[in-house]
Design an enzyme around this catalytic site. Structure first.
Site, PDB file in Angstrom:
ATOM      1  N   THR A   7      -7.980   0.783  -3.879  1.00 30.20           N
ATOM      2  CA  THR A   7      -6.937   0.595  -2.869  1.00 30.20           C
ATOM      3  C   THR A   7      -6.950   1.764  -1.895  1.00 30.20           C
ATOM      4  O   THR A   7      -7.308   2.884  -2.277  1.00 30.20           O
ATOM      5  CB  THR A   7      -5.551   0.469  -3.522  1.00 30.20           C
ATOM      6  OG1 THR A   7      -4.575   0.296  -2.487  1.00 30.20           O
ATOM      7  CG2 THR A   7      -5.172   1.691  -4.347  1.00 30.20           C
ATOM      8  N   ASN A   9      -4.078   2.196  -0.377  1.00 35.49           N
ATOM      9  CA  ASN A   9      -2.624   2.368  -0.319  1.00 35.49           C
ATOM     10  C   ASN A   9      -2.199   3.386  -1.383  1.00 35.49           C
ATOM     11  O   ASN A   9      -2.293   3.129  -2.581  1.00 35.49           O
ATOM     12  CB  ASN A   9      -1.989   0.991  -0.559  1.00 35.49           C
ATOM     13  CG  ASN A   9      -0.488   1.021  -0.488  1.00 35.49           C
ATOM     14  OD1 ASN A   9       0.138   1.943  -0.994  1.00 35.49           O
ATOM     15  ND2 ASN A   9       0.087   0.014   0.139  1.00 35.49           N
ATOM     16  N   ASP A  69      -3.922  -7.669  -4.411  1.00 35.87           N
ATOM     17  CA  ASP A  69      -3.385  -8.053  -3.123  1.00 35.87           C
ATOM     18  C   ASP A  69      -1.956  -8.471  -3.395  1.00 35.87           C
ATOM     19  O   ASP A  69      -1.674  -9.202  -4.354  1.00 35.87           O
ATOM     20  CB  ASP A  69      -4.192  -9.191  -2.483  1.00 35.87           C
ATOM     21  CG  ASP A  69      -4.052  -9.172  -0.964  1.00 35.87           C
ATOM     22  OD1 ASP A  69      -4.144  -8.073  -0.379  1.00 35.87           O
ATOM     23  OD2 ASP A  69      -3.816 -10.224  -0.368  1.00 35.87           O
ATOM     24  N   HIS A 180       6.606  -6.663  -9.513  1.00 34.77           N
ATOM     25  CA  HIS A 180       5.516  -7.635  -9.476  1.00 34.77           C
ATOM     26  C   HIS A 180       4.209  -7.009  -9.956  1.00 34.77           C
ATOM     27  O   HIS A 180       3.483  -7.573 -10.753  1.00 34.77           O
ATOM     28  CB  HIS A 180       5.382  -8.140  -8.032  1.00 34.77           C
ATOM     29  CG  HIS A 180       5.343  -7.030  -6.994  1.00 34.77           C
ATOM     30  ND1 HIS A 180       6.273  -6.022  -6.959  1.00 34.77           N
ATOM     31  CD2 HIS A 180       4.455  -6.747  -6.009  1.00 34.77           C
ATOM     32  CE1 HIS A 180       5.973  -5.187  -5.988  1.00 34.77           C
ATOM     33  NE2 HIS A 180       4.879  -5.606  -5.392  1.00 34.77           N
TER      34      HIS A 180
HETATM   35  P1  ITT Z   1      -5.074  -2.180  -0.181  1.00 36.38           P
HETATM   36  O1  ITT Z   1      -5.531  -3.509   0.340  1.00 36.38           O
HETATM   37  O2  ITT Z   1      -5.934  -1.045   0.253  1.00 36.38           O
HETATM   38  O3  ITT Z   1      -4.821  -2.177  -1.658  1.00 36.38           O
HETATM   39  P2  ITT Z   1      -2.712  -2.692   1.453  1.00 36.38           P
HETATM   40  O4  ITT Z   1      -1.549  -1.850   1.879  1.00 36.38           O
HETATM   41  O5  ITT Z   1      -3.591  -3.296   2.515  1.00 36.38           O
HETATM   42  O6  ITT Z   1      -3.625  -1.842   0.447  1.00 36.38           O
HETATM   43  P3  ITT Z   1      -1.915  -5.321   0.467  1.00 36.38           P
HETATM   44  O7  ITT Z   1      -2.706  -6.005   1.521  1.00 36.38           O
HETATM   45  O8  ITT Z   1      -2.033  -5.781  -0.938  1.00 36.38           O
HETATM   46  O9  ITT Z   1      -2.181  -3.763   0.446  1.00 36.38           O
HETATM   47  O10 ITT Z   1      -0.352  -5.341   0.759  1.00 36.38           O
HETATM   48  C1  ITT Z   1       0.221  -5.832   1.901  1.00 36.38           C
HETATM   49  C2  ITT Z   1       1.525  -5.180   2.206  1.00 36.38           C
HETATM   50  O11 ITT Z   1       2.552  -5.718   1.350  1.00 36.38           O
HETATM   51  C3  ITT Z   1       1.608  -3.664   1.986  1.00 36.38           C
HETATM   52  O12 ITT Z   1       1.057  -2.937   3.051  1.00 36.38           O
HETATM   53  C4  ITT Z   1       3.124  -3.484   1.884  1.00 36.38           C
HETATM   54  O13 ITT Z   1       3.704  -3.465   3.168  1.00 36.38           O
HETATM   55  C5  ITT Z   1       3.550  -4.754   1.155  1.00 36.38           C
HETATM   56  N1  ITT Z   1       3.682  -4.469  -0.288  1.00 36.38           N
HETATM   57  C6  ITT Z   1       2.783  -4.707  -1.276  1.00 36.38           C
HETATM   58  N2  ITT Z   1       3.235  -4.253  -2.456  1.00 36.38           N
HETATM   59  C7  ITT Z   1       4.432  -3.698  -2.215  1.00 36.38           C
HETATM   60  C8  ITT Z   1       5.380  -3.024  -3.017  1.00 36.38           C
HETATM   61  O14 ITT Z   1       5.191  -2.801  -4.315  1.00 36.38           O
HETATM   62  N3  ITT Z   1       6.497  -2.598  -2.429  1.00 36.38           N
HETATM   63  C9  ITT Z   1       6.709  -2.779  -1.113  1.00 36.38           C
HETATM   64  N4  ITT Z   1       5.869  -3.377  -0.277  1.00 36.38           N
HETATM   65  C10 ITT Z   1       4.728  -3.830  -0.824  1.00 36.38           C
END
Ligand code: ITT
Length: 203
Positions: A7, A9, A69, A180
């Site tokens: 990730t 993130n 995701d 989640h």
């Molecule tokens: P990676 O693909 O690099 O893992 P990303 O930020 O692009 O990171 P996602 O596409 O899975 O991750 O997530 C989409 C968005 O959903 C993320 O940027 C957040 O804004 C939101 N999100 C996901 N999980 C969350 C959480 O636990 N709490 C709050 N917002 C979340």
């Protein structure tokens, strides 16, 4: 055995590091293994994107790889932003801008009709293309303002039904009991322990 947590993130990474600290794996990050190129998230669903990321980064790194995701589904918006959660407010927005955008969209939606859920799909892949998948949800409501400084993303505007507070008001340890991602990770833990066991048997 090394496990790549694939990730970009930082918020997700912190959560996985806490949840998997006791597993018999050395957790490594994309930075640790020098991977700078993104696997494009071109899937139409969370599951497709999780699979694309896990398979792509496993192939690129040569390591057992976990990717997730995740997204927020708002009932009053027909399940949006869902798979588009990151780009919903436009490209390169901050979490605060994304939250403000969603709150504005829901300005006229009354309390009681603001139900929503976070959903997470985890995919685990090997470099030769074996794949496992788990998922988890956390039910709640979109609040009328932002509150709390923990977590990331939409956490400050998400009221967690079973805790009665915003996700961003929970510590990492508390979020990791109800989220989640925690629910999907609990099943992923069983998959990972099974993989370790089968490697032990084969060697
Ligand atoms: P990676 O693909 O690099 O893992 P990303 O930020 O692009 O990171 P996602 O596409 O899975 O991750 O997530 C989409 C968005 O959903 C993320 O940027 C957040 O804004 C939101 N999100 C996901 N999980 C969350 C959480 O636990 N709490 C709050 N917002 C979340």
């Amino acid at each position: 055995m090394r496990l790549l947590i694939a990730t970009h993130n930082r918020g997700k990474l912190i959560e996985y590091q806490a949840m998997f600290a006791d597993l018999p794996f050395e957790l490594v990050t994309l930075d640790d293994v020098g991977i700078r190129d993104d696997v494009p998230e071109t899937g139409a669903t969370l599951a497709e994107n999780a699979r694309l990321k896990a398979l792509g980064y496993a192939r690129a790194s040569g390591l057992l790889t976990l990717a997730d995701d995740s997204g927020l589904e708002v009932d009053a918006l027909g399940g949006e932003p869902g798979v588009r959660s990151k780009r919903y407010a436009g490209e390169n927005k901050s979490d605060a801008e994304r939250n403000a955008f969603l709150l504005a969209k829901l300005r006229d939606v009354p309390a009681g009709k603001r139900t929503a859920r976070f959903r997470c799909v985890i995919a685990i892949a090997t470099p030769d293309g074996k794949l496992w998948e788990t998922d988890g949800v956390c039910e709640g409501e979109i609040a009328f303002d932002a509150r709390g400084t923990n977590g990331f993303g939409y956490d400050p505007i998400f009221h967690v039904a079973e805790r009665g507070v915003r996700m961003a008001e929970l510590s990492t340890a508390e979020k990791n009991r109800v989220s989640h991602r925690a629910r999907a990770a609990e099943q992923a833990r069983r998959v990972l322990l099974g993989i370790i066991e089968s490697v032990g048997r084969d060697t």
